[in-house]
Scaffold this active site. Structure first.
Site, mmCIF file in Angstrom:
data_model
loop_
_atom_site.group_PDB
_atom_site.id
_atom_site.type_symbol
_atom_site.label_atom_id
_atom_site.label_comp_id
_atom_site.label_asym_id
_atom_site.label_seq_id
_atom_site.Cartn_x
_atom_site.Cartn_y
_atom_site.Cartn_z
ATOM 1 N N PRO A 132 4.363 2.516 -2.518
ATOM 2 C CA PRO A 132 4.579 1.106 -2.819
ATOM 3 C C PRO A 132 4.145 0.175 -1.688
ATOM 4 C CG PRO A 132 6.663 2.161 -2.282
ATOM 5 C CD PRO A 132 5.623 3.237 -2.303
ATOM 6 N N CYS A 133 3.965 0.709 -0.486
ATOM 7 C CA CYS A 133 3.586 -0.136 0.657
ATOM 8 C C CYS A 133 2.174 -0.698 0.489
ATOM 9 C CB CYS A 133 3.671 0.655 1.952
ATOM 10 S SG CYS A 133 5.281 1.402 2.255
ATOM 11 N N HIS A 134 1.232 0.163 0.115
ATOM 12 C CA HIS A 134 -0.162 -0.275 0.057
ATOM 13 C C HIS A 134 -0.851 0.097 -1.246
ATOM 14 C CE1 HIS A 134 0.919 0.294 4.368
ATOM 15 N NE2 HIS A 134 0.453 -0.932 4.416
ATOM 16 N N GLY A 135 -0.145 0.729 -2.147
ATOM 17 C CA GLY A 135 -0.675 0.989 -3.477
ATOM 18 C C GLY A 135 -1.466 2.273 -3.654
ATOM 19 N N PRO A 186 -6.134 2.625 -0.894
ATOM 20 C CA PRO A 186 -6.342 2.676 0.568
ATOM 21 C C PRO A 186 -6.390 4.092 1.156
ATOM 22 C CG PRO A 186 -4.690 1.036 -0.002
ATOM 23 C CD PRO A 186 -4.990 1.800 -1.256
#
Length: 197
Positions: A153-156, A170
């Protein structure tokens, strides 16, 4: 023997005694220094292999354990989960696991020794976040084509149920598979794969 003659036996004794005392002193001085350079018991324990009982992991469930300060996931995949793995290879960065994120014995379609059990380090290969286990197929927030897997959830970043990374996120590579081996049908050793796996 005249008074000017040297007593060689006393001289040899004194030299030998001085050398022995000096040697002992040198060893006593070096021991604490060398001991301070060895890893502590805590450090040894932190890097030690971890034995895990996998008999209580229900099909479709995940067990989190810690090894070397990192989360390691053990997922008991169902037949339906395994069947989905081959349906989205064209959306993955490295579907055949050709990059080195796994030992040779896990370099296969399921990235595992036994197909039903995935063992993976739960650290995203992007910035080291820990993704969440999202096993529900077609989750509303992940899209109708979501096959289940792991989502950061931080960067997908998204990974499937074999911990393979999807394209266009990412994270550059699949999640790492740690060295491991089965000690029995119900016990696994993470961190050691010597003597075959």
């Amino acid at each position: 023997m005249s008074q000017n003659e040297v007593d060689r036996s006393k001289r040899r004794f004194l030299i030998a005694a001085t050398t022995a005392v000096g040697g002992v002193a040198a060893v006593v001085t070096v021991i604490p220094f060398v001991a301070s350079m060895l890893p502590s018991q805590r450090a040894k324990a932190g890097g030690a292999p971890v034995e895990v009982d996998i008999s209580k992991i229900e099909p479709g469930m995940i067990l989190n354990v810690e090894w070397r300060g990192k989360p390691v996931w053990i997922v008991n995949r169902t037949k339906d989960m395994l069947d989905l793995l081959s349906k989205h290879d064209d959306k993955l960065v490295d579907p055949k696991s050709e990059m080195m994120q796994q030992p040779e014995y896990a370099k296969n379609a399921t990235r595992s020794i036994k197909p039903e059990f995935l063992v993976a380090v739960g650290v995203c290969t992007h910035l080291g976040c820990s993704p969440t286990f999202r096993k529900e197929v077609g989750a509303a927030d992940l899209g109708a084509d979501w096959p289940g897997g792991f989502f950061c959830p931080c960067h997908g970043s998204k990974f499937d149920l074999a911990a393979r990374v999807f394209q266009g996120v990412p994270a550059p590579t699949n999640l790492v598979i740690p060295p491991h081996k089965y000690l029995s049908d119900s016990r696994i050793l993470i961190g050691d794969d010597s003597k075959g796996a």
